[in-house]
Design a protein around this motif. Sequence first.
Motif, short mmCIF file in Angstrom:
data_model
loop_
_atom_site.label_atom_id
_atom_site.label_comp_id
_atom_site.label_asym_id
_atom_site.label_seq_id
_atom_site.Cartn_x
_atom_site.Cartn_y
_atom_site.Cartn_z
N ARG A 69 0.84 -1.20 0.00
CA ARG A 69 0.00 0.00 0.00
C ARG A 69 0.87 1.25 0.00
NH1 ARG A 69 -5.53 -0.32 1.71
NH2 ARG A 69 -5.32 1.72 2.72
N GLN A 70 1.92 1.25 0.83
CA GLN A 70 2.80 2.42 0.91
C GLN A 70 3.55 2.65 -0.39
OE1 GLN A 70 2.77 4.48 3.72
NE2 GLN A 70 3.73 5.82 2.19
N ARG A 71 3.96 1.56 -1.04
CA ARG A 71 4.66 1.69 -2.33
C ARG A 71 3.76 2.36 -3.36
NH1 ARG A 71 6.90 -3.33 -6.12
NH2 ARG A 71 7.67 -2.01 -7.84
N LEU A 72 2.49 1.98 -3.39
CA LEU A 72 1.55 2.59 -4.33
C LEU A 72 1.31 4.07 -3.99
CD1 LEU A 72 -1.04 -0.31 -4.69
CD2 LEU A 72 0.48 0.56 -6.49
N MET A 73 1.21 4.37 -2.70
CA MET A 73 0.98 5.76 -2.32
C MET A 73 2.21 6.63 -2.58
SD MET A 73 -2.13 5.67 -1.55
CE MET A 73 -2.24 7.40 -1.13
N ASP A 74 3.40 6.01 -2.47
CA ASP A 74 4.63 6.76 -2.74
C ASP A 74 4.90 6.93 -4.23
OD1 ASP A 74 5.08 7.01 -0.04
OD2 ASP A 74 6.54 5.36 0.08
N HIS A 75 4.30 6.06 -5.04
CA HIS A 75 4.49 6.10 -6.49
C HIS A 75 3.11 6.11 -7.16
CE1 HIS A 75 8.19 4.28 -4.83
NE2 HIS A 75 8.80 4.97 -5.79
N GLN A 76 2.43 7.21 -7.00
CA GLN A 76 1.05 7.27 -7.47
C GLN A 76 0.92 7.18 -8.98
OE1 GLN A 76 -1.18 10.41 -5.56
NE2 GLN A 76 -0.41 9.87 -3.54
N GLU A 77 1.99 7.51 -9.69
CA GLU A 77 1.96 7.32 -11.14
C GLU A 77 1.83 5.83 -11.49
OE1 GLU A 77 6.24 7.14 -9.84
OE2 GLU A 77 4.49 8.36 -9.37
N ASP A 78 2.38 4.97 -10.62
CA ASP A 78 2.22 3.52 -10.81
C ASP A 78 0.75 3.13 -10.65
OD1 ASP A 78 4.93 3.47 -11.07
OD2 ASP A 78 5.33 2.28 -9.28
N MET A 79 0.11 3.74 -9.66
CA MET A 79 -1.30 3.47 -9.41
C MET A 79 -2.15 3.85 -10.63
SD MET A 79 -3.75 5.05 -6.42
CE MET A 79 -2.37 5.20 -5.28
N ALA A 80 -1.79 4.97 -11.26
CA ALA A 80 -2.54 5.42 -12.43
C ALA A 80 -2.35 4.48 -13.61
CB ALA A 80 -2.10 6.83 -12.81
N ILE A 81 -1.16 3.91 -13.74
CA ILE A 81 -0.89 2.98 -14.84
C ILE A 81 -1.51 1.62 -14.57
CG2 ILE A 81 0.93 1.77 -16.11
CD1 ILE A 81 2.72 4.26 -15.55
N LEU A 82 -1.37 1.12 -13.36
CA LEU A 82 -1.94 -0.18 -12.99
C LEU A 82 -3.46 -0.14 -13.01
CD1 LEU A 82 0.44 -0.98 -10.02
CD2 LEU A 82 0.26 -2.34 -12.10
N SER A 83 -4.02 0.98 -12.54
CA SER A 83 -5.47 1.20 -12.57
C SER A 83 -6.25 0.16 -11.76
CB SER A 83 -5.94 1.26 -14.02
OG SER A 83 -7.28 1.66 -14.12
N THR A 84 -7.07 -0.65 -12.42
CA THR A 84 -8.01 -1.54 -11.73
C THR A 84 -7.38 -2.39 -10.64
OG1 THR A 84 -9.43 -1.62 -13.69
CG2 THR A 84 -9.70 -3.39 -12.07
N PRO A 85 -6.31 -3.16 -10.88
CA PRO A 85 -5.77 -3.99 -9.80
C PRO A 85 -5.24 -3.19 -8.62
CG PRO A 85 -4.32 -4.04 -11.72
CD PRO A 85 -5.59 -3.40 -12.16
N ALA A 86 -4.69 -2.01 -8.87
CA ALA A 86 -4.21 -1.18 -7.77
C ALA A 86 -5.36 -0.70 -6.90
CB ALA A 86 -3.42 0.00 -8.31
N LEU A 87 -6.42 -0.20 -7.54
CA LEU A 87 -7.58 0.29 -6.79
C LEU A 87 -8.26 -0.86 -6.04
CD1 LEU A 87 -8.73 3.26 -6.64
CD2 LEU A 87 -6.94 2.85 -8.32
N ASN A 88 -8.42 -1.99 -6.71
CA ASN A 88 -9.03 -3.14 -6.04
C ASN A 88 -8.24 -3.53 -4.81
OD1 ASN A 88 -10.95 -3.21 -8.03
ND2 ASN A 88 -10.24 -5.09 -9.00
#
Length: 313
Positions: free
Chosen positions: A135-154
Amino acid sequence: MTTQERLKRIALQIEEYYSTHLDRLDDSKKIHWLTRHYLWLSDSKSKDLLFKHKNFFFKPTLLGTRRFYASLYKKSFAHHRRKDSLRKKKINEYPMLYRINRILCKALFSKTLFNKDVRTILPLVIPIKDIVALRQRLMDHQEDMAILSTPALNFLFFSQWAYGLDPVHPKIYLKLAQDQIDQSDVHSLRRIFYLCTHAIIGESLFYSRGISFHKDVYKKMLRFIDQLIQDSFKQISLDMKIESLVCARLLGVKMKSEKDIFDEILGSFSAERPYLIDVLNTYKNKAPSSFSSSEHRNILFVLAMSPYSKNFL
């Protein structure tokens, strides 16, 4: 006959066709249809059929379920072929994301479908430190969250529920969508669109509760999606448009693009092929169009044409 009456008639035809031909779907598609159908509509027949597949979610004992989940955690996840090379590269940088989601999704549905709470075993399968770190990795690299999209949000919503972690404020997702969108890139458009819809669906814990946490922000997110549809109507698939209608139902609002979406739906249905496929946008002849591969957009349409008022948790 009014447009709404025609749409509801089509939804009933699709619902009847899929319900009477469920055996033509593989187990994963069948379960996808039945879970959404039951959670949204409380249909007793779907619930009875789901009981026949309950071993897909848990085993008779907690120890058995723990071993089942542990085996899934070790098992690799076969990804579909993806045309979005940037997203494919990013998924490879998060090799455990899909494995974790597979387990947490089963845990959530065990609770919402069968009232079987298996959360006590989850830290024994996936240590909480690993969940917090991801969770912290995604919050620290929010551009990754935007690219991953569905699996990151889920993952963020599943893990919040499963491990009792603090929620992420939805304004973070909204700002991320606004900052990262590139409407000239169809892959970016698709990623950001699903980031927003899965934030809304995630807040409902996949149709198991009403949305009350920062509902005003989620409405802004829907307005953002609505504008994307209006600006890039032909470039957005029918799946995406119908998923936005489902999000609108979850939030109890109406989108400006609704009429145009309904017109496309009316033009995408044929009595000779009684389910919806893409025929009026750039996904024509590109998006999946078989009975089985069309299940996703068609169950969403059935939901979108029915009121949402359930609260299972």
